[in-house]
Design a protein around this motif. Structure first.
Motif, PDB file in Angstrom:
ATOM      1  N   MET A 283      41.186  88.770  51.955  1.00 25.32           N
ATOM      2  CA  MET A 283      42.610  88.820  51.639  1.00 25.32           C
ATOM      3  C   MET A 283      43.389  89.244  52.892  1.00 25.32           C
ATOM      4  N   PRO A 284      44.323  88.420  53.358  1.00 23.23           N
ATOM      5  CA  PRO A 284      45.081  88.783  54.553  1.00 23.23           C
ATOM      6  C   PRO A 284      46.046  89.948  54.297  1.00 23.23           C
ATOM      7  N   GLU A 285      46.334  90.671  55.360  1.00 17.47           N
ATOM      8  CA  GLU A 285      47.268  91.795  55.243  1.00 17.47           C
ATOM      9  C   GLU A 285      48.680  91.265  55.042  1.00 17.47           C
ATOM     10  N   LYS A 286      49.551  92.099  54.453  1.00 19.46           N
ATOM     11  CA  LYS A 286      50.923  91.670  54.155  1.00 19.46           C
ATOM     12  C   LYS A 286      51.693  91.336  55.430  1.00 19.46           C
ATOM     13  N   LYS A 287      51.484  92.131  56.485  1.00 26.07           N
ATOM     14  CA  LYS A 287      52.229  91.897  57.731  1.00 26.07           C
ATOM     15  C   LYS A 287      51.826  90.560  58.370  1.00 26.07           C
ATOM     16  N   THR A 288      50.555  90.168  58.171  1.00 31.51           N
ATOM     17  CA  THR A 288      50.085  88.880  58.705  1.00 31.51           C
ATOM     18  C   THR A 288      50.768  87.736  57.985  1.00 31.51           C
ATOM     19  N   THR A 289      50.814  87.812  56.663  1.00 32.32           N
ATOM     20  CA  THR A 289      51.468  86.782  55.854  1.00 32.32           C
ATOM     21  C   THR A 289      52.955  86.715  56.195  1.00 32.32           C
ATOM     22  N   ALA A 290      53.569  87.880  56.399  1.00 28.43           N
ATOM     23  CA  ALA A 290      54.996  87.930  56.753  1.00 28.43           C
ATOM     24  C   ALA A 290      55.239  87.270  58.104  1.00 28.43           C
ATOM     25  N   ARG A 291      54.333  87.525  59.073  1.00 31.05           N
ATOM     26  CA  ARG A 291      54.474  86.933  60.404  1.00 31.05           C
ATOM     27  C   ARG A 291      54.354  85.408  60.346  1.00 31.05           C
ATOM     28  N   ALA A 292      53.417  84.934  59.516  1.00 25.32           N
ATOM     29  CA  ALA A 292      53.218  83.489  59.367  1.00 25.32           C
ATOM     30  C   ALA A 292      54.429  82.844  58.691  1.00 25.32           C
ATOM     31  N   LYS A 293      54.992  83.532  57.683  1.00 21.13           N
ATOM     32  CA  LYS A 293      56.169  83.003  56.988  1.00 21.13           C
ATOM     33  C   LYS A 293      57.378  82.930  57.912  1.00 21.13           C
ATOM     34  N   ARG A 294      57.520  83.958  58.767  1.00 25.05           N
ATOM     35  CA  ARG A 294      58.644  83.958  59.720  1.00 25.05           C
ATOM     36  C   ARG A 294      58.500  82.786  60.698  1.00 25.05           C
TER      37      ARG A 294
ATOM     38  N   ARG B  25      43.850  78.913  53.198  1.00 25.81           N
ATOM     39  CA  ARG B  25      43.846  79.454  51.841  1.00 25.81           C
ATOM     40  C   ARG B  25      45.170  80.122  51.502  1.00 25.81           C
ATOM     41  N   ALA B  26      45.912  80.532  52.539  1.00 27.72           N
ATOM     42  CA  ALA B  26      47.223  81.156  52.312  1.00 27.72           C
ATOM     43  C   ALA B  26      48.334  80.106  52.211  1.00 27.72           C
ATOM     44  N   GLY B  27      47.965  78.828  52.402  1.00 25.38           N
ATOM     45  CA  GLY B  27      48.944  77.761  52.233  1.00 25.38           C
ATOM     46  C   GLY B  27      49.506  77.182  53.517  1.00 25.38           C
ATOM     47  N   VAL B  28      48.967  77.581  54.680  1.00 24.80           N
ATOM     48  CA  VAL B  28      49.421  77.004  55.953  1.00 24.80           C
ATOM     49  C   VAL B  28      48.818  75.610  56.074  1.00 24.80           C
ATOM     50  N   LYS B  29      49.643  74.631  56.431  1.00 27.04           N
ATOM     51  CA  LYS B  29      49.186  73.231  56.456  1.00 27.04           C
ATOM     52  C   LYS B  29      48.483  72.883  57.771  1.00 27.04           C
ATOM     53  N   VAL B  30      47.367  73.554  58.033  1.00 30.45           N
ATOM     54  CA  VAL B  30      46.565  73.274  59.226  1.00 30.45           C
ATOM     55  C   VAL B  30      45.666  72.097  58.880  1.00 30.45           C
ATOM     56  N   GLY B  31      45.645  71.078  59.725  1.00 25.19           N
ATOM     57  CA  GLY B  31      44.863  69.878  59.443  1.00 25.19           C
ATOM     58  C   GLY B  31      43.372  70.127  59.484  1.00 25.19           C
ATOM     59  N   THR B  32      42.598  69.202  58.933  1.00 20.63           N
ATOM     60  CA  THR B  32      41.142  69.332  58.997  1.00 20.63           C
ATOM     61  C   THR B  32      40.673  68.840  60.365  1.00 20.63           C
TER      62      THR B  32
END
Length: 165
Positions: A1-12, A58-65
């Protein structure tokens, strides 16, 4: 499970219109930090990066295969992306599997996240790219950096040149 600050950084990064690979960078950075802190290890720098990319998908970032990867790696990437689209309603990983993964990673060395190992990985990855590809990326970086960013980069380059002389 990623940390909240990591998810926040990715969303920004997503809000700012940055590429999916930049968004995923937050998760990769977190994974490198985990290895450095000794939360777990990694057999290689590539494995640490792969774990971070998996978390990002898994967090929903659209990184290609990956195109030049084994069938099992491509299948895993596709599976992670599907999990990311599904959201949090998916079934949790069993405790047994989770514990087994953690124990295996605990045994792995932590030197995979050293600055020299990361440098080697970056250089070998860059070698595989064409000069034109690297040049295009550098031009785009300069274009999207903004005036203040360019100024800071120029000052840093000048300091580096001065130190090398």
């Amino acid at each position: 499970m990623p940390e909240k600050k990591t998810t926040a950084r990715a969303k920004r990064a997503k809000r700012e219109g940055k590429s999916p690979s930049t968004q995923a960078g937050a998760y990769v950075h977190e994974e490198i930090e985990h290895v450095r802190e000794g939360k777990h290890g990694a057999k290689s720098t590539k494995q640490a990066i792969a774990i971070g990319l998996s978390k990002a998908r898994r967090a929903g970032v659209k990184v290609g295969t990956p195109k030049k990867a084994s069938a099992s790696t491509r299948r895993k990437a596709k599976q992670d992306s599907a999990k990311g689209k599904q959201g949090s309603a998916a079934k949790k990983t069993s405790q047994t599997r989770s514990r087994a993964t953690k124990r295996a990673l605990k045994k792995a060395p932590t030197r995979a996240a050293s600055s020299s190992a990361l440098s080697r990985q970056a250089q070998s990855a860059a070698k595989k790219r064409t000069a034109a590809s690297r040049s295009t990326a550098a031009k785009k970086a300069a274009r999207t950096k903004g005036a203040a960013g360019r100024s800071a980069a120029a000052k840093k380059a000048a300091r580096t040149r001065k130190r090398a002389a």
